[in-house]
Design a protein around this motif. Structure first.
Motif, PDB file in Angstrom:
ATOM      1  N   ASN A 454     145.670   5.965 102.157  1.00  0.00           N
ATOM      2  CA  ASN A 454     144.657   6.774 100.950  1.00  0.00           C
ATOM      3  C   ASN A 454     145.632   6.760  99.634  1.00  0.00           C
ATOM      4  O   ASN A 454     146.815   7.235  99.541  1.00  0.00           O
ATOM      5  CB  ASN A 454     144.751   8.178 101.564  1.00  0.00           C
ATOM      6  CG  ASN A 454     144.013   9.156 100.617  1.00  0.00           C
ATOM      7  OD1 ASN A 454     143.558   8.987  99.225  1.00  0.00           O
ATOM      8  ND2 ASN A 454     143.448  10.172 101.092  1.00  0.00           N
ATOM      9  N   PRO A 455     145.134   6.113  98.583  1.00  0.00           N
ATOM     10  CA  PRO A 455     145.886   5.924  97.355  1.00  0.00           C
ATOM     11  C   PRO A 455     146.166   7.014  96.720  1.00  0.00           C
ATOM     12  O   PRO A 455     146.948   6.867  95.792  1.00  0.00           O
ATOM     13  CB  PRO A 455     145.054   4.844  96.851  1.00  0.00           C
ATOM     14  CG  PRO A 455     143.675   5.211  97.227  1.00  0.00           C
ATOM     15  CD  PRO A 455     143.766   5.509  98.607  1.00  0.00           C
ATOM     16  N   LEU A 456     145.463   8.031  97.022  1.00  0.00           N
ATOM     17  CA  LEU A 456     145.818   9.358  96.202  1.00  0.00           C
ATOM     18  C   LEU A 456     147.100   9.905  96.537  1.00  0.00           C
ATOM     19  O   LEU A 456     147.893  10.443  95.516  1.00  0.00           O
ATOM     20  CB  LEU A 456     144.913  10.562  96.757  1.00  0.00           C
ATOM     21  CG  LEU A 456     143.373  10.486  96.406  1.00  0.00           C
ATOM     22  CD1 LEU A 456     142.687  11.774  96.754  1.00  0.00           C
ATOM     23  CD2 LEU A 456     143.197  10.525  94.872  1.00  0.00           C
ATOM     24  N   TYR A 457     147.737   9.368  97.367  1.00  0.00           N
ATOM     25  CA  TYR A 457     149.063   9.678  97.705  1.00  0.00           C
ATOM     26  C   TYR A 457     150.227   8.821  96.997  1.00  0.00           C
ATOM     27  O   TYR A 457     151.406   8.999  97.472  1.00  0.00           O
ATOM     28  CB  TYR A 457     149.483  10.036  99.380  1.00  0.00           C
ATOM     29  CG  TYR A 457     148.569  11.163 100.196  1.00  0.00           C
ATOM     30  CD1 TYR A 457     148.949  12.213  99.811  1.00  0.00           C
ATOM     31  CD2 TYR A 457     147.402  10.653 100.621  1.00  0.00           C
ATOM     32  CE1 TYR A 457     148.310  13.461 100.595  1.00  0.00           C
ATOM     33  CE2 TYR A 457     146.464  11.773 101.062  1.00  0.00           C
ATOM     34  CZ  TYR A 457     147.061  13.202 101.033  1.00  0.00           C
ATOM     35  OH  TYR A 457     146.223  14.208 101.466  1.00  0.00           O
ATOM     36  N   ASN A 458     149.743   8.078  96.208  1.00  0.00           N
ATOM     37  CA  ASN A 458     150.797   7.220  95.599  1.00  0.00           C
ATOM     38  C   ASN A 458     151.118   7.862  94.261  1.00  0.00           C
ATOM     39  O   ASN A 458     150.483   8.117  93.283  1.00  0.00           O
ATOM     40  CB  ASN A 458     149.945   5.724  95.156  1.00  0.00           C
ATOM     41  CG  ASN A 458     150.971   4.929  94.416  1.00  0.00           C
ATOM     42  OD1 ASN A 458     151.950   5.165  94.266  1.00  0.00           O
ATOM     43  ND2 ASN A 458     150.404   3.720  93.949  1.00  0.00           N
ATOM     44  N   THR A 459     152.350   8.568  94.531  1.00  0.00           N
ATOM     45  CA  THR A 459     152.898   9.457  93.454  1.00  0.00           C
ATOM     46  C   THR A 459     153.364   8.589  91.939  1.00  0.00           C
ATOM     47  O   THR A 459     153.340   9.078  91.128  1.00  0.00           O
ATOM     48  CB  THR A 459     154.158  10.116  93.972  1.00  0.00           C
ATOM     49  OG1 THR A 459     155.513   9.188  94.484  1.00  0.00           O
ATOM     50  CG2 THR A 459     153.857  10.969  95.054  1.00  0.00           C
ATOM     51  N   SER A 465     152.737  17.063  92.333  1.00  0.00           N
ATOM     52  CA  SER A 465     152.527  18.535  91.910  1.00  0.00           C
ATOM     53  C   SER A 465     150.861  18.673  91.758  1.00  0.00           C
ATOM     54  O   SER A 465     150.290  19.627  92.293  1.00  0.00           O
ATOM     55  CB  SER A 465     153.200  18.963  90.752  1.00  0.00           C
ATOM     56  OG  SER A 465     152.808  18.351  89.656  1.00  0.00           O
ATOM     57  N   ILE A 466     150.475  17.727  90.890  1.00  0.00           N
ATOM     58  CA  ILE A 466     148.844  17.735  90.895  1.00  0.00           C
ATOM     59  C   ILE A 466     148.025  17.444  91.908  1.00  0.00           C
ATOM     60  O   ILE A 466     147.106  18.204  92.526  1.00  0.00           O
ATOM     61  CB  ILE A 466     148.747  16.479  89.663  1.00  0.00           C
ATOM     62  CG1 ILE A 466     149.361  17.156  88.113  1.00  0.00           C
ATOM     63  CG2 ILE A 466     147.076  16.583  89.561  1.00  0.00           C
ATOM     64  CD1 ILE A 466     148.490  18.386  87.720  1.00  0.00           C
ATOM     65  N   LEU A 467     148.715  16.593  92.667  1.00  0.00           N
ATOM     66  CA  LEU A 467     148.008  16.058  93.898  1.00  0.00           C
ATOM     67  C   LEU A 467     147.816  17.393  94.881  1.00  0.00           C
ATOM     68  O   LEU A 467     146.708  17.671  95.612  1.00  0.00           O
ATOM     69  CB  LEU A 467     148.623  15.134  94.821  1.00  0.00           C
ATOM     70  CG  LEU A 467     148.178  14.427  96.044  1.00  0.00           C
ATOM     71  CD1 LEU A 467     146.687  13.969  95.799  1.00  0.00           C
ATOM     72  CD2 LEU A 467     149.119  13.545  96.652  1.00  0.00           C
ATOM     73  N   ARG A 499     138.269   6.414  94.747  1.00  0.00           N
ATOM     74  CA  ARG A 499     138.574   7.822  95.149  1.00  0.00           C
ATOM     75  C   ARG A 499     139.617   8.589  94.115  1.00  0.00           C
ATOM     76  O   ARG A 499     139.648   9.494  93.637  1.00  0.00           O
ATOM     77  CB  ARG A 499     139.611   7.600  96.221  1.00  0.00           C
ATOM     78  CG  ARG A 499     139.749   8.891  97.062  1.00  0.00           C
ATOM     79  CD  ARG A 499     140.802   8.834  98.244  1.00  0.00           C
ATOM     80  NE  ARG A 499     140.237   8.120  99.225  1.00  0.00           N
ATOM     81  CZ  ARG A 499     139.549   8.572 100.120  1.00  0.00           C
ATOM     82  NH1 ARG A 499     139.404   9.963 100.283  1.00  0.00           N
ATOM     83  NH2 ARG A 499     138.943   8.138 101.393  1.00  0.00           N
ATOM     84  N   ILE A 500     140.773   7.468  93.537  1.00  0.00           N
ATOM     85  CA  ILE A 500     141.425   8.101  92.390  1.00  0.00           C
ATOM     86  C   ILE A 500     140.748   8.340  90.965  1.00  0.00           C
ATOM     87  O   ILE A 500     140.936   9.545  90.516  1.00  0.00           O
ATOM     88  CB  ILE A 500     142.484   7.017  92.048  1.00  0.00           C
ATOM     89  CG1 ILE A 500     143.510   6.541  93.584  1.00  0.00           C
ATOM     90  CG2 ILE A 500     143.408   7.276  90.990  1.00  0.00           C
ATOM     91  CD1 ILE A 500     144.351   5.542  93.144  1.00  0.00           C
ATOM     92  N   ILE A 501     139.704   7.667  90.732  1.00  0.00           N
ATOM     93  CA  ILE A 501     138.949   7.806  89.514  1.00  0.00           C
ATOM     94  C   ILE A 501     138.180   9.176  89.582  1.00  0.00           C
ATOM     95  O   ILE A 501     138.207   9.992  88.477  1.00  0.00           O
ATOM     96  CB  ILE A 501     137.702   6.612  89.191  1.00  0.00           C
ATOM     97  CG1 ILE A 501     138.374   5.412  89.110  1.00  0.00           C
ATOM     98  CG2 ILE A 501     136.911   7.062  87.929  1.00  0.00           C
ATOM     99  CD1 ILE A 501     137.403   4.181  88.777  1.00  0.00           C
ATOM    100  N   GLY A 502     137.452   9.248  90.733  1.00  0.00           N
ATOM    101  CA  GLY A 502     137.007  10.761  90.953  1.00  0.00           C
ATOM    102  C   GLY A 502     137.996  11.912  90.858  1.00  0.00           C
ATOM    103  O   GLY A 502     137.547  13.057  90.224  1.00  0.00           O
TER     104      GLY A 502
END
Length: 675
Positions: A454-459, A465-467, A499-502
């Motif tokens: 899941n690329p969202l967890y790429n800090t 903090s935003i995630l 996923r990141i764009i959204g």
């Protein structure tokens, strides 16, 4: 002379009248016996009637009478005949001469008339003959036309029947070909572009566990029906990821990725396809488990066979994929080292170890690891990392053990004991992850694919903090449409890109305190914004250099294609669809497809444009390395100064990344954007 003759013929009427006038005037003035010469006037009147027409002859006669009458009125003595014999016979002689001359003129004119009448009669006869011939020819032509139309209709009907028969045979042949061969193979065969060559591709083998036992315990028709349902389910996944289904071997499937069409991301397509096949098997609740093996290499690919031909791959990599599948555990996906190197950034992957120290993870051990992981996420300290490393080592998962020893070293760089343990474990794992493959002299490194990262967890892209603040809210609001996006993102290796764009677009809209409905529309539009890029030729998506004008014209079609594709899938939210249509419009009007500018661009589309540009720069792509986030944001600021992005929105985005705005500044920016 010829010029003079042509001139006289052209102006004959004027010259004739002039001669008559001169003659009349001369006779009246110079001839003494004018009464005798009055007969002369018959000659010009007759000639005028013959050459000039009745009206002109009558006018000439009246003109002559008027001239003579005027002259007689003023000079009557000129018309009185002297009473002597000479004058009498002179008048008779003149009269007789004019009588003869008149007869000659009239005779000549009559002869000319007869000749013209005779000529006209001949012409009339010829015209009658020609008319008869024309009528006959016309009749024959009409008859020929009627027969020709009939023959054409008959021939057309015959050709139409032949065409229908050919089309019918063509469809039957195509149906037969498509039922036994890949559509892309058939098309390339018809276009004579199918080549035999050596090309780097990925090979997938899959097989059902204990299917033989299952088939022996059931009736044949039941087995075939169940098997066809299973194969249809797997086909739908394979074709979605552009696989060439090579053959079925009982319950097994062999498929190639990257052939016959040369997709650059063939390894990525093959591994995602394998994971989705395992998911589909569980979703359809089939009573089996499946093993899948994938290998990447350079086999020979082409048509084999004489009368019955098949497009297939030959070579060591094919055998390797088959052997890997036989070593794979039920329900898992196993890949070779070449595939691993191409896809490791996209998946959670573990090495497979074949050794005496390899332990099967027990249920108790798995529960203990899960508990310690919860503690680790709450408090990431070196001692907790070491505890997890030891547990994973006991479970035989040396890759995970090494990962947590690495975390421990990063948290406590001066801990020598951790460094020694990490080094020992690295040496042990290097000697144990070489797996012997039947039929091959060399051992191979094999890997187990666990899941898509899941690329969202790429800090490095999104601050942690935003995630943590938004991830649960976003996942609750809209289900990420992974199944319809992954096949598109595979084309250019942008897995998770949408996923990141959204996610980023939703955060920006939340900072603007937009209504919940608008935030949801922006989130969904951000997810689906680039679904239309499937229309772009895949070699352009992975192009390392710049695009020319023709190539760019292909790229800019994808927003409209996205709308068409989503509508065909049943999406009817017009607000959301409009955001997708406009997300490549730039603030200065230089975007596409409609060159909108400023506030004419929907706010949500302006938000998505910024989120997409930042995500694109900070994500790895096949044609370039990813940018560091500060460098990426700096580039976006330059583009904003050049008019590409909304400057107020960029300030909001800057605050999200770096938390550098006060509450009053945010309120001011929000009011300015919304009002």
């Amino acid at each position: 002379m010829l010029v003079l003759k042509n001139y006289l013929l052209k102006n004959f009427e004027q010259f004739f009248i002039l001669i008559i006038l001169v003659s009349v005037s001369s006779i009246v003035y110079f001839i003494p016996h004018k009464l005798a010469f009055l007969s002369f006037f018959f000659i010009p009147v007759l000639m005028g009637a013959s050459y000039l027409g009745t009206k002109q002859a009558i006018l000439g006669a009246f003109f002559s009478i008027i001239i003579v009458s005027i002259y007689a009125f003023y000079f009557p003595e000129k018309f009185i005949v002297k009473n002597d014999m000479f004058s009498l016979f002179s008048s008779i002689s003149v009269w007789g001469g004019f009588l003869i001359l008149s007869g000659s003129v009239v005779g000549y004119l009559n002869q000319q008339l007869r000749e013209k009448l005779l000529q006209a009669s001949k012409m009339s006869a010829e015209l009658d003959d020609n008319t008869e011939l024309l009528n006959k020819t016309t009749t024959e032509l009409i008859e020929f036309t009627e027969k020709f139309d009939l023959k054409v209709a008959e021939r057309t009907s015959t050709l139409e029947k032949s065409k229908q028969e050919i089309e019918s045979h063509k469809h039957k042949i195509e149906d037969a070909l498509y039922s036994t061969m890949d559509a892309a193979v058939v098309k390339l065969m018809i276009e004579k572009r199918l080549r035999t060559e050596k090309r780097r591709i990925s090979i997938l083998f899959c097989d059902l566990v204990s299917f033989t036992l299952y088939s022996e315990q059931r009736r044949a028709e039941v087995v075939i029906t169940d098997l066809n349902k299973y194969l249809a389910s797997m086909e739908s996944v394979l074709l979605l990821y552009n696989a060439h289904i090579d053959k079925y071997v009982g319950d097994g499937i062999m498929a190639e990725f990257g052939a016959p069409i040369d997709y650059e991301q063939h390894a990525l397509m093959s591994v995602i396809s394998a994971l989705k096949m395992q998911e589909q098997l569980q979703h359809d609740d089939f009573p089996w488990q499946m093993r899948i093996g994938v290998a990447t290499g350079e086999p020979i690919i082409g048509l084999i066979g004489h009368k019955r031909q098949s497009y297939t791959a030959l070579g060591d990599v094919v055998n390797l994929a088959s052997r890997i599948e036989s070593l794979c555990k039920p329900g898992e996906v196993t890949i070779d080292v070449d595939t691993y190197e191409e896809v490791k950034r996209y998946f959670e992957i573990e090495s497979i170890y074949i050794s005496g120290t390899n332990n099967e993870m027990s249920t108790d051990l798995a529960e203990k690891i899960n508990k310690e992981l919860v503690i680790w996420h709450q408090n990431e300290i070196a001692s907790q990392a070491c505890i997890l490393a030891i547990l994973y080592e006991q479970a035989g998962n040396l890759d995970k053990a090494k990962t947590f020893y690495k975390h421990a070293m990063d948290l406590e760089p001066n801990n020598s004991e951790t460094k020694i343990k990490f080094a020992e474990l690295s040496m042990e794992s290097d000697t144990e992850k070489d797996v012997p493959i039947k039929g091959r002299k060399k051992t191979s490194h094999l890997y187990r694919v666990i899941a898509i990262k899941n690329p969202l967890y790429n800090t490095e892209i999104i601050p942690k903090s935003i995630l943590n603040l938004y991830v649960s809210e976003v996942e609750r609001l809209v289900n990420y449409p992974e199944d319809i996006l992954l096949p598109v993102e595979c084309l250019d290796g942008s897995i998770g890109y949408s996923r990141i764009i959204g996610f980023l677009a939703y955060i920006i809209s939340d900072k603007l305190k937009l209504p919940d409905k608008e935030k949801k529309d922006i989130l969904e539009a951000g997810y689906l914004a680039d679904i239309g890029k499937s229309i772009i030729p895949h070699h352009l998506l992975n192009r390392r250099g710049s695009l020319n004008k023709v190539e760019f014209s292909e790229v800019i079609k994808h927003p409209i294609e996205g709308l068409r594709k989503l509508k065909s899938m049943g999406f009817q939210n017009h607000t959301m669809l409009n955001l997708i249509a406009c997300h490549h419009e730039y603030f200065d009007g230089s975007g596409y497809p409609n060159n909108l500018s400023g506030v004419d661009i929907p706010l949500g589309a302006r938000i998505i444009a910024i989120a997409e540009a930042y995500t694109s720069l900070t994500s790895w792509r096949p044609y370039r390395e990813k940018w560091e986030n500060h460098a990426a944001f700096s580039e976006l600021q330059k583009q904003t100064e050049n008019g590409k992005f909304d400057p107020e929105l960029m300030q909001i985005f800057e605050h999200i990344l770096y938390d550098n705005k006060t509450d009053n500044e945010l309120i001011h920016l929000t009011e300015k954007l919304i009002h």
